[in-house]
Design a protein around this motif. Structure first.
Motif, PDB file in Angstrom:
ATOM      1  N   GLN A  53      79.127  46.043  -6.464  1.00 18.03           N
ATOM      2  CA  GLN A  53      77.776  45.475  -6.405  1.00 18.03           C
ATOM      3  C   GLN A  53      77.238  45.145  -7.797  1.00 18.03           C
ATOM      4  O   GLN A  53      76.725  44.033  -8.004  1.00 18.03           O
ATOM      5  N   PRO A  54      77.385  46.055  -8.781  1.00 19.60           N
ATOM      6  CA  PRO A  54      76.890  45.691 -10.123  1.00 19.60           C
ATOM      7  C   PRO A  54      77.539  44.409 -10.664  1.00 19.60           C
ATOM      8  O   PRO A  54      76.867  43.596 -11.303  1.00 19.60           O
ATOM      9  N   VAL A  55      78.831  44.199 -10.367  1.00 17.91           N
ATOM     10  CA  VAL A  55      79.498  42.979 -10.879  1.00 17.91           C
ATOM     11  C   VAL A  55      78.970  41.750 -10.138  1.00 17.91           C
ATOM     12  O   VAL A  55      78.703  40.705 -10.738  1.00 17.91           O
ATOM     13  N   VAL A  56      78.773  41.879  -8.827  1.00 15.68           N
ATOM     14  CA  VAL A  56      78.241  40.737  -8.058  1.00 15.68           C
ATOM     15  C   VAL A  56      76.816  40.436  -8.527  1.00 15.68           C
ATOM     16  O   VAL A  56      76.442  39.272  -8.701  1.00 15.68           O
ATOM     17  N   ASP A  57      76.033  41.478  -8.769  1.00 11.53           N
ATOM     18  CA  ASP A  57      74.652  41.254  -9.241  1.00 11.53           C
ATOM     19  C   ASP A  57      74.650  40.531 -10.591  1.00 11.53           C
ATOM     20  O   ASP A  57      73.832  39.669 -10.846  1.00 11.53           O
ATOM     21  N   LEU A  58      75.624  40.885 -11.435  1.00 10.87           N
ATOM     22  CA  LEU A  58      75.665  40.314 -12.782  1.00 10.87           C
ATOM     23  C   LEU A  58      76.147  38.858 -12.780  1.00 10.87           C
ATOM     24  O   LEU A  58      75.583  38.006 -13.459  1.00 10.87           O
ATOM     25  N   PHE A  59      77.201  38.564 -12.007  1.00  7.14           N
ATOM     26  CA  PHE A  59      77.820  37.230 -12.093  1.00  7.14           C
ATOM     27  C   PHE A  59      77.430  36.309 -10.935  1.00  7.14           C
ATOM     28  O   PHE A  59      77.724  35.123 -10.964  1.00  7.14           O
ATOM     29  N   GLY A  60      76.817  36.855  -9.903  1.00  4.69           N
ATOM     30  CA  GLY A  60      76.385  36.018  -8.777  1.00  4.69           C
ATOM     31  C   GLY A  60      77.449  35.922  -7.694  1.00  4.69           C
ATOM     32  O   GLY A  60      78.626  36.211  -7.937  1.00  4.69           O
ATOM     33  N   ARG A  61      77.025  35.459  -6.529  1.00  6.96           N
ATOM     34  CA  ARG A  61      77.930  35.423  -5.370  1.00  6.96           C
ATOM     35  C   ARG A  61      79.019  34.357  -5.537  1.00  6.96           C
ATOM     36  O   ARG A  61      79.976  34.310  -4.781  1.00  6.96           O
ATOM     37  N   TYR A  62      78.866  33.532  -6.544  1.00  5.60           N
ATOM     38  CA  TYR A  62      79.864  32.494  -6.845  1.00  5.60           C
ATOM     39  C   TYR A  62      81.256  33.099  -7.061  1.00  5.60           C
ATOM     40  O   TYR A  62      82.266  32.474  -6.778  1.00  5.60           O
ATOM     41  N   ILE A  63      81.280  34.344  -7.541  1.00  4.99           N
ATOM     42  CA  ILE A  63      82.591  34.951  -7.850  1.00  4.99           C
ATOM     43  C   ILE A  63      83.263  35.552  -6.607  1.00  4.99           C
ATOM     44  O   ILE A  63      84.356  36.089  -6.700  1.00  4.99           O
ATOM     45  N   LEU A  64      82.594  35.462  -5.441  1.00  7.12           N
ATOM     46  CA  LEU A  64      83.190  36.056  -4.238  1.00  7.12           C
ATOM     47  C   LEU A  64      84.133  35.076  -3.548  1.00  7.12           C
ATOM     48  O   LEU A  64      83.872  33.874  -3.502  1.00  7.12           O
ATOM     49  N   GLY A  65      85.191  35.592  -2.998  1.00  8.90           N
ATOM     50  CA  GLY A  65      86.096  34.777  -2.193  1.00  8.90           C
ATOM     51  C   GLY A  65      85.609  34.761  -0.752  1.00  8.90           C
ATOM     52  O   GLY A  65      84.632  35.443  -0.416  1.00  8.90           O
ATOM     53  N   PRO A  66      86.288  33.999   0.106  1.00  4.47           N
ATOM     54  CA  PRO A  66      85.851  33.879   1.504  1.00  4.47           C
ATOM     55  C   PRO A  66      85.864  35.221   2.252  1.00  4.47           C
ATOM     56  O   PRO A  66      85.113  35.411   3.196  1.00  4.47           O
ATOM     57  N   ASP A  67      86.693  36.169   1.784  1.00  2.00           N
ATOM     58  CA  ASP A  67      86.763  37.472   2.455  1.00  2.00           C
ATOM     59  C   ASP A  67      85.722  38.452   1.926  1.00  2.00           C
ATOM     60  O   ASP A  67      85.703  39.622   2.311  1.00  2.00           O
ATOM     61  N   GLY A  68      84.852  38.006   1.024  1.00  2.00           N
ATOM     62  CA  GLY A  68      83.815  38.897   0.496  1.00  2.00           C
ATOM     63  C   GLY A  68      84.290  39.724  -0.690  1.00  2.00           C
ATOM     64  O   GLY A  68      83.507  40.414  -1.327  1.00  2.00           O
ATOM     65  N   GLU A  69      85.587  39.669  -1.010  1.00  4.66           N
ATOM     66  CA  GLU A  69      86.094  40.383  -2.179  1.00  4.66           C
ATOM     67  C   GLU A  69      85.799  39.558  -3.434  1.00  4.66           C
ATOM     68  O   GLU A  69      85.691  38.325  -3.367  1.00  4.66           O
ATOM     69  N   ILE A  70      85.742  40.224  -4.588  1.00  6.22           N
ATOM     70  CA  ILE A  70      85.586  39.501  -5.852  1.00  6.22           C
ATOM     71  C   ILE A  70      86.889  38.740  -6.121  1.00  6.22           C
ATOM     72  O   ILE A  70      87.974  39.310  -6.053  1.00  6.22           O
ATOM     73  N   ASP A  71      86.745  37.442  -6.392  1.00  4.84           N
ATOM     74  CA  ASP A  71      87.914  36.613  -6.706  1.00  4.84           C
ATOM     75  C   ASP A  71      88.199  36.835  -8.205  1.00  4.84           C
ATOM     76  O   ASP A  71      87.512  36.262  -9.065  1.00  4.84           O
ATOM     77  N   ARG A  72      89.196  37.650  -8.490  1.00  5.59           N
ATOM     78  CA  ARG A  72      89.399  38.068  -9.895  1.00  5.59           C
ATOM     79  C   ARG A  72      89.820  36.901 -10.782  1.00  5.59           C
ATOM     80  O   ARG A  72      89.491  36.867 -11.965  1.00  5.59           O
TER      81      ARG A  72
END
Ligand SMILES: CC(C)(COP(=O)(O)OP(=O)(O)OC[C@H]1O[C@@H](n2cnc3c(N)ncnc32)[C@H](O)[C@@H]1O)[C@@H](O)C(=O)NCCC(=O)NCCS
Ligand SMILES: Nc1ncnc2c1ncn2[C@@H]1O[C@H](COP(=O)(O)OP(=O)(O)OP(=O)(O)O)[C@@H](O)[C@H]1O
Length: 379
Positions: A53-72
């Motif tokens: 959550q802290p990483v998603v909050d920092l970089f935005g939902r743009y970094i998420l893949g279709p499965d909801g995982e962070i797209d590294r």
């Protein structure tokens, strides 16, 4: 003395593609418990883990893949081009990684541990270790490896290398410098010499030799050592007559990424399995058995020993990849506690990634859980 009383802890670092993982594996062959900080960093930001959550909050939902995982990959494109963003990400991830390292070192049954981390010195983790080992390779060797094994273009590889501080900075702090530009054999010799010189429990820690046997059949399983490389190559060549011939140096190279268990019938080598423990997941990729061996006894001895050694390395799960004919031995696999599955069906992201990374083409995946609790478990 290290931050962990009663343990000898090696901090292992070096710039990109110098060969840190290869040296970590070699230390594991000598009996050290190996930790890969990169893998822990990946776990720390998996969905549900504390860094997500802290990483998603920092970089935005743009970094998420279709499965909801962070797209590294996507996150990597951002941070590896922006030192400020990378520092922000590190501020979230490094404390979680440090916590997981501490937990694993404490829980390890082995008296020696090795922590492989590209930012070991920058994160000041080397101060917590008993000795700092730095792996060095000349830039042209780093470049060639990045292009050959990571599929990067020359420009991309040069950019990654330029983004790192000069190797000499880390070397100036090192207790041991491993020069890894020659053969695997040459590197192995340096690692053994440094181990014997520095590690106080060097003699006591090497994984047990004769580990398991079946009295009735005179079958014995022993851990393969780099000195067995020629014998292993000869067995594999005999059992895989159509495949390209392997040399002892090919097996030495394989020792840079996996371990072998050897099955002897009296004194004759008749079977081998190759397996790798990475990110707390055991992956068995090669099972080769003389056709005259009793299949059930031979497989049971090898798989049970692989599991014992993997549990000793705190593995959570065992993935075994086998040819379809061997997968059809359902009764044997059921008795061993395995079930056929696919990478997508595995319950944890780290296990799915392990399966995708390690699955040889044309094989069937068999799965068994080895531990209930998980490191950096999604909460
Ligand atoms: C940016 C992320 C999401 C990219 O993940 P991805 O799976 O695509 O790449 P991977 O982690 O395998 O890294 C690729 C290469 O970059 C190197 N690398 C990773 N993090 C860093 C870093 N902070 N500084 C320099 N190099 C790094 C790795 O050692 C590896 O050689 C990931 O690398 C990350 O979260 N990095 C920050 C956390 C960190 O510092 N990890 C290193 C160990 S603590
Ligand atoms: N002595 C060697 N001879 C030939 N190839 C080698 C040698 N040492 C390492 N390699 C190969 O170079 C590549 C990079 O090695 P390795 O993954 O150990 O480096 P690393 O420092 O851990 O990389 P990273 O910084 O990306 O994590 C691997 O494919 C490895 O097999």
């Amino acid at each position: 003395m290290s931050q962990w009383p009663g343990k000898y802890v090696i901090g292992l670092t070096g710039n990109i593609a110098t060969g840190k993982s290869v040296v970590r594996r070699m230390l594991e062959h000598l009996g050290a418990y190996g930790i890969d900080a990169d893998a822990l960093a990946h776990r720390a930001i998996a969905r549900g883990a504390p860094g997500y959550q802290p990483v998603v909050d920092l970089f935005g939902r743009y970094i998420l893949g279709p499965d909801g995982e962070i797209d590294r990959r996507r996150l990597g494109k951002i941070v590896f081009n922006d030192p400020v963003a990378l520092a922000d990400l590190e501020r979230i991830v490094h404390p979680l990684v440090a916590q997981a390292i501490d937990f694993l070192v404490r829980r390890a049954s082995q008296p020696v541990a090795v922590i492989e981390a590209i930012k070991l010195v920058e994160a000041n983790l080397h101060r917590a270790c008993d000795s700092l080992w730095v792996v060095y390779a000349p830039p042209e060797v780093q470049l060639a490896r990045l292009m050959r094994t990571r599929g990067l273009t020359e420009a991309e590889a040069r950019q990654r290398m330029a983004a790192q501080p000069p190797q000499e900075q880390k070397m100036a702090l090192a207790d041991v410098i491993i020069r890894n530009a020659g053969t695997f054999e040459e590197t192995w010799k340096q690692v053994v010499v440094a181990w014997q010189r520095l590690v106080p429990v060097a003699e006591a820690t090497a994984p047990a030799a004769d580990v398991m046997s079946s009295e009735r059949l005179a079958l014995t399983v022993v851990r393969g050592r780099p000195r067995d490389a020629a014998q292993i190559a000869a067995l594999i060549n005999r059992l895989r007559p159509k495949a390209p011939l392997l040399t002892a140096e090919d097996i030495m190279a394989a020792f840079g990424e996996k371990a072998f268990l050897l099955l002897r019938n009296n004194t004759t080598l008749q079977g081998v399995i190759g397996w790798q423990v990475e990110n707390l997941v055991a992956r068995t990729t090669d099972i080769l058995l003389e056709p005259t061996l009793p299949l059930k006894s031979a497989l049971t001895l090898l798989i049970q020993e692989m599991e014992r050694a993997s549990k000793d390395l705190q593995c959570e799960a065992s993935l075994v990849f086998v040819a379809p004919e061997l997968a059809r031995q359902e009764l044997i696999w059921r008795e061993l506690g395995y079930k056929i599955t696919t990478p997508e069906q595995l319950e944890a992201l780290a296990w799915q990634e392990a399966a995708r990374e390690s699955m040889p083409p044309g094989t069937v995946l068999l799965f068994k859980k080895l531990r209930q609790e998980r490191i950096l478990r999604p909460i």
